[in-house]
Design an enzyme around this catalytic site. Sequence first.
Site, mmCIF file in Angstrom:
data_model
loop_
_atom_site.group_PDB
_atom_site.id
_atom_site.type_symbol
_atom_site.label_atom_id
_atom_site.label_comp_id
_atom_site.label_asym_id
_atom_site.label_seq_id
_atom_site.Cartn_x
_atom_site.Cartn_y
_atom_site.Cartn_z
ATOM 1 N N HIS A 289 38.584 39.777 45.183
ATOM 2 C CA HIS A 289 38.829 38.350 45.331
ATOM 3 C C HIS A 289 38.183 37.788 46.596
ATOM 4 C CE1 HIS A 289 41.003 34.776 44.091
ATOM 5 N NE2 HIS A 289 41.431 34.611 45.314
ATOM 6 N N GLU B 28 37.928 26.417 42.377
ATOM 7 C CA GLU B 28 38.460 27.761 42.546
ATOM 8 C C GLU B 28 39.439 28.078 41.434
ATOM 9 O OE1 GLU B 28 40.049 28.806 46.329
ATOM 10 O OE2 GLU B 28 38.057 29.288 47.116
ATOM 11 N N HIS C 118 42.942 30.024 39.954
ATOM 12 C CA HIS C 118 44.283 30.535 40.264
ATOM 13 C C HIS C 118 44.865 31.110 38.978
ATOM 14 C CE1 HIS C 118 47.225 30.006 43.790
ATOM 15 N NE2 HIS C 118 46.105 30.546 44.225
ATOM 16 N N ASN D 25 33.378 30.330 43.031
ATOM 17 C CA ASN D 25 34.453 31.311 43.050
ATOM 18 C C ASN D 25 34.217 32.299 41.910
ATOM 19 O OD1 ASN D 25 37.509 31.468 41.501
ATOM 20 N ND2 ASN D 25 37.385 32.226 43.574
ATOM 21 N N SER E 21 36.302 35.133 39.580
ATOM 22 C CA SER E 21 37.589 35.710 39.185
ATOM 23 C C SER E 21 37.339 36.791 38.155
ATOM 24 C CB SER E 21 38.517 34.626 38.614
ATOM 25 O OG SER E 21 39.714 35.206 38.115
#
Length: 747
Positions: free
Chosen positions: A51, A95, A97, A531, A533
């Site tokens: 991450h 980003e 989450h 980002n 993930s």
Amino acid sequence: MAEPTAEQIRDNQIYRQMGLTDSEYERVVARLGRLPNYVETGLFGVLWSEHCSYKSSRRYLKQFPTSGPQVLQGPGENAGVVDIGDGIGIAFKMESHNHPSAIEPYQGAATGVGGILRDIFTMGARPIAFLNSLRFGSLEDAHTRYLFGNVVAGIGGYGNCVGIPTVGGEAVFDDVYRDNPLVNAMCVGVLPADKIVKGTASGVGNPVFVVGSRTGRDGIHGATFASAEDPHEKERSAVQVGDPFLGKLLMEACLELIETGAVVGIQDMGAAGLTSSSAEMASRAGGGIELFLDKVPVRENGMTPYEMMLSESQERMLVVMEKGKEQLAFDILAKWGLQIGEIGRVTDDGMLRLWFHGEQVAEVPVKLLVDDAPVYDRPVAAPQEAPAKHVPLPNADVNLKDALLGLLAHPSIADKRWIYRQYDTTVKAATRVGPGSDAAVVHVPGTDRAVALACDGNGRYVYLNPRKGGAIAVAEAARNIVCTGGTPLAITNCLNFGNPEKPEIMYQFAEATAGMSEACLALNTPVVSGNVSLYNESRGKDIFPTPVIGAVGVVEDERYVTPSSFLQTGSAVILVGPDDDALDGSLFWQQQAGQAAGDAPRFDLDEEVRVQRFVHTLIRKRLVRSAHDVSEGGLAVALAEMCIDGGMGLQVEVAEARDDANHRLGWLFSEAQSRVCLEVRAEDVERVLEEAKALGVPAAVLGVTGGFTLTVRDGRGTWLEVSVSELKDVYRKTLQEAMDRPVSQAG
């Protein structure tokens, strides 16, 4: 309980619980020349996590174009910044989450919004808009409805409280996301182009402050949790808890503090908390930093240095001030009723050094923590055959009206007002085009300009053809900016993929990022932030590879703002782009087959560039009344949406009459790219067609707006005829009816 000794960490392999592999731990020991203690091992565990360090993806991210005359700040800072003219910069970033939202959907989504908000005002920019991109499983599943409902509530709960409009986004529903929903948040802010604030800890002796909320035990190991193969096995304590009211105060306090000119550097305490913010700020400055952890304001008794460094408590910032101007920080934070602690100073020895009650508890090189994290060249293996090679072609003997209504009722296409009516979309009265259009448009305060904003991505396409699908994601985002009247400038991204330890997943990643890079170069949309993930896998099942693109464009004159629905009866409707009737990658074929099918849709990058430039030029010549790109669901869905939102019908006459059921299906539901439906005045049709011919852009008149039905016919007869009211009823009720059903927290 006493912390394990360095020897116990090694002998009992405790470092594995802290996120390090055997080889990574050995690397730390070799570079340090000694065994790391418990705190130091924790620092490496979070900063070397997937991450934070992007250790599986970094080599591929280097291929992205990141510069251009419009780029004021590229990747490497808290957000990217582009120049929109008149001395104005736009800061933006997206980003993910995902993992927290799968466990604690309300707080996972809310803290995602709070975190991306802080990334923007950290740059010295005042946030003006939020967007989001969501992926969930089927709404037939009660647990999915629970996750979806709470994620939407969390996004609205945070965004509404801080007084920033949520103006756009997307929501897609597919069974592959059932156990791994995707929650990607984007924020956009405005600042003077010459006043960008960096996240650097420079100036030996300058004081370091932690400001905002007190530090607690929530979110510890959030970064390593997000790098785990199965987040469902992790503790809920790894999910942070947000406070939007405090977040609003922190934003105002930080912007006021920045305005004093005494801030040397500032950074959000996001993933890995105080560890990442301190080490990354020192790394950017090429220096060191020394922290006295007993001075950190805490909200729980007995917190250890390990807990303080790894906590991801929300609404906190790390600030470096000019020495001698400390009182400014104390006065401003007190004015806003926020916590502040002077916890350290900038050094020049390249070390991150931690003290606690007079005892040194950690000393490690900043460069080793941040810059020397391992970079993996993981095995890449293409599948032996295309993933949907053996899926049979769809049955051509279907009722075309029922097929269209079935697509409009699919939650991925259906009206999203159930979502965005929970958001404040117009606060501050700057929203010119809100949710439901191809792109949002927000006025830039104090200027005559606006920004166009879009989120796009289609994981199904990338699954079927990673390289083509990656390029399409960028192209569609830029196309939506163009259709709304903007000039695309740059993109941010969230690269949501499965387990990188599987060679086929790394193949998807490598190919998708290559396709994205090619499209960015062709469309002049450099990547300025983003980002990654990974490990979006549960119970051995990976999500579709899903790169999500956040695009930003400038609207130089608000007269260029173009709606996506029909405006007047008697207008001509022109289809710009290729004539294609292949159903590859289409949602229609997926519905028929029960799985993704075929290749990704037709896509030619050169053709895409020509189409976008042509539409952009027509809008600036004021020849376009409305514009809507053809995407999921194909041409029939695009025309239906223009009818529904415009409140009028359309009479389409297909030029080529063919007694071919497959052709009719493809003509209506193909998702071939680089196509835009334009509404133009009848008297401008010939001019538009002539300009298209001169530029080598395919263009054909489809029909005329008016009446109360969407009717499609050719010389042989009527293909389908459906009233606009019936289209609207199906389109509008799907999400509401689904979410009126019971939910379940049980996964």
